[in-house]
Every structure is written in C-alpha cells, then in structure tokens.
Write an enzyme that holds these catalytic residues in place. Structure first.
Site, PDB file in Angstrom:
ATOM      1  N   LYS A   1      43.062  36.366  47.662  1.00  0.00           N
ATOM      2  CA  LYS A   1      42.760  36.405  46.229  1.00  0.00           C
ATOM      3  C   LYS A   1      43.777  35.555  45.444  1.00  0.00           C
ATOM      4  O   LYS A   1      44.826  35.172  45.989  1.00  0.00           O
ATOM      5  CB  LYS A   1      42.785  37.868  45.766  1.00  0.00           C
ATOM      6  CG  LYS A   1      41.672  38.734  46.392  1.00  0.00           C
ATOM      7  CD  LYS A   1      41.771  40.185  45.912  1.00  0.00           C
ATOM      8  CE  LYS A   1      40.633  41.049  46.428  1.00  0.00           C
ATOM      9  NZ  LYS A   1      40.776  42.476  46.001  1.00  0.00           N
TER      10      LYS A   1
ATOM     11  N   TYR B   1      31.135  41.819  43.550  1.00  0.00           N
ATOM     12  CA  TYR B   1      31.551  43.204  43.265  1.00  0.00           C
ATOM     13  C   TYR B   1      30.443  44.021  42.600  1.00  0.00           C
ATOM     14  O   TYR B   1      30.735  44.971  41.892  1.00  0.00           O
ATOM     15  CB  TYR B   1      32.791  43.186  42.374  1.00  0.00           C
ATOM     16  CG  TYR B   1      34.080  42.878  43.107  1.00  0.00           C
ATOM     17  CD1 TYR B   1      34.436  43.577  44.276  1.00  0.00           C
ATOM     18  CD2 TYR B   1      34.974  41.926  42.640  1.00  0.00           C
ATOM     19  CE1 TYR B   1      35.625  43.306  44.950  1.00  0.00           C
ATOM     20  CE2 TYR B   1      36.175  41.659  43.316  1.00  0.00           C
ATOM     21  CZ  TYR B   1      36.483  42.354  44.458  1.00  0.00           C
ATOM     22  OH  TYR B   1      37.663  42.110  45.117  1.00  0.00           O
TER      23      TYR B   1
ATOM     24  N   ASN C   1      45.686  43.340  45.017  1.00  0.00           N
ATOM     25  CA  ASN C   1      45.913  43.698  46.420  1.00  0.00           C
ATOM     26  C   ASN C   1      45.730  42.525  47.385  1.00  0.00           C
ATOM     27  O   ASN C   1      45.509  42.716  48.569  1.00  0.00           O
ATOM     28  CB  ASN C   1      45.084  44.925  46.816  1.00  0.00           C
ATOM     29  CG  ASN C   1      43.598  44.738  46.584  1.00  0.00           C
ATOM     30  OD1 ASN C   1      43.146  43.635  46.302  1.00  0.00           O
ATOM     31  ND2 ASN C   1      42.841  45.808  46.720  1.00  0.00           N
TER      32      ASN C   1
ATOM     33  N   HIS D   1      40.780  40.331  50.096  1.00  0.00           N
ATOM     34  CA  HIS D   1      39.520  41.070  50.223  1.00  0.00           C
ATOM     35  C   HIS D   1      39.138  41.066  51.688  1.00  0.00           C
ATOM     36  O   HIS D   1      39.364  40.083  52.392  1.00  0.00           O
ATOM     37  CB  HIS D   1      38.401  40.405  49.419  1.00  0.00           C
ATOM     38  CG  HIS D   1      37.056  40.978  49.754  1.00  0.00           C
ATOM     39  ND1 HIS D   1      36.628  42.179  49.236  1.00  0.00           N
ATOM     40  CD2 HIS D   1      36.080  40.557  50.611  1.00  0.00           C
ATOM     41  CE1 HIS D   1      35.426  42.458  49.749  1.00  0.00           C
ATOM     42  NE2 HIS D   1      35.081  41.495  50.579  1.00  0.00           N
TER      43      HIS D   1
ATOM     44  N   GLU E   1      28.074  39.562  52.091  1.00  0.00           N
ATOM     45  CA  GLU E   1      29.160  38.769  51.509  1.00  0.00           C
ATOM     46  C   GLU E   1      29.245  37.369  52.138  1.00  0.00           C
ATOM     47  O   GLU E   1      29.433  36.380  51.431  1.00  0.00           O
ATOM     48  CB  GLU E   1      30.493  39.504  51.685  1.00  0.00           C
ATOM     49  CG  GLU E   1      30.578  40.778  50.842  1.00  0.00           C
ATOM     50  CD  GLU E   1      31.817  41.608  51.152  1.00  0.00           C
ATOM     51  OE1 GLU E   1      32.603  41.223  52.040  1.00  0.00           O
ATOM     52  OE2 GLU E   1      31.989  42.656  50.492  1.00  0.00           O
TER      53      GLU E   1
END
Ligand code: DAT
Ligand code: MG
Length: 169
Positions: free
Chosen positions: A11, A51, A125, A128, A139
C-alpha cells in the site's frame, strides 16, 4: 494442500516508507512464486471496487483515500501489486502479513512490524493480502488482465475490441 494464488498489494504507506524490499523479503520466506507484478495509480473506482464489502463502514471514505495514496501525494500515491502462487498460499501469506489491526498484529509480522494507526483512526497496515480463494479470484481479476500474468490461472476468452491504444511515440 491446494495450489492457490492471491493478490498482495504494497500500500502507499509501504511505498512511502521504502519498505518494498523488506516486505518482499519477508514474503519470500513462504517460497511462493510471483506470477504478476506492476505499479498502479489507484483510481477512486478501483478503490471502491476493491473494498466494496466495506462500503457501509464509517471508515470507508478514509480507507478509499488511503489505498489511493491521496494523503501522501506524488510520488507516493501508488501501490505495488503482485499475484503470488503456491501451496496454501492464502493462509500462509496472511500469517506473514499479520492481523488487520497493526496494534494487535504479531510484532514479527509485516503489519505488526511496520503498521500504525493514524490519529484519524486509519489502519495504515502496509499490505493487502486476499482473504480466501473466492476473494483472491475476484481481486486478481479486478487488478490484472490475463496477459499481465505469466500463467493462465483462470479460464480466458478472446474478444475482438476496436479501441484506441496508447503506444510509445
Ligand atoms: P484485511 O485487510 O486484513 O483483509 P479487512 O478486509 O477486514 O481486513 O479490511 C480491509 C482494510 O480496511 C484493512 O486492511 C484496514 C481497514 N480496516 C478494517 N477494519 C478497520 C477499522 N475497524 N478501522 C479502520 N480501518 C479498518
Ligand atoms: Mg480483506
């Protein structure tokens, strides 16, 4: 044991913190192979599709901005996307990635070592990691075209499209 594939994203916070090498090294411990890799500027549409299950959550707008790297700006507003393949890849890679909440994640996991929660409550975080076989397929198909993978992992079909294409000038 099942051969699985999954989507991993580094990310924008991982890109900004120059963690790409560290993250790929940690992931390499699982001895999986990379079958697709690219840098992506995430559009609002891609963020929302990625998402979509979380669209009713109070943090959805911040999450969508975060994956687009909006708060970091140029040159950090991008993600690195990978498709990994290996035996039991999803569970094993999620273990290396660590729990969703970086404060609760195993400190030796990627999220535990490098993640943080911002003062606005965004879970930065760092990575992913697809959560199950069905999500992984959804995805991977969202982020990659068949020809961007070195292997055909899902059935494909040929379509004739007449469209403008950008080529090197
Ligand atoms: P994961 O990324 O571990 O699969 P998820 O799919 O439930 O977790 O959520 C997607 C992302 O949304 C997650 O990486 C960080 C963010 N998120 C989840 N729960 C959150 C919360 N309670 N507060 C803030 N961000 C959250
Ligand atoms: Mg998830």
């Amino acid at each position: 044991m099942a051969l699985e594939q999954l989507l991993i994203l580094i990310k924008p916070d991982g890109v900004k913190k120059s963690l790409t090498g560290n993250i790929l090294t940690k992931l390499s411990e699982a001895r999986m192979v990379i079958i697709g890799a690219k840098a992506v500027k995430v559009s609002a549409e891609l963020a929302q599709k990625h998402y979509f299950q979380l669209k009713d959550k109070p943090f959805f707008a911040e999450l969508s901005d975060y994956i687009q790297g909006k708060i970091y700006g140029e040159p950090w507003d991008r993600v690195l996307a990978f498709v990994y393949q290996g035996e039991d890849a999803i569970a094993r890679m999620r273990k290396i990635a660590g729990a969703t909440n970086p404060e609760e994640a195993d400190p030796v996991s990627i999220r535990g070592a490098y993640g943080r929660i911002t003062t606005k409550g965004v879970y930065e975080n760092v990575v992913h990691c697809s959560s199950d076989v069905k999500e992984a397929e959804r995805e991977i198909k969202l982020w990659f075209k068949p020809d961007e993978l070195v292997k055909e992992i899902y059935p494909t079909k040929k379509v004739k499209e007449i469209k403008e294409d950008r080529v090197w000038a």
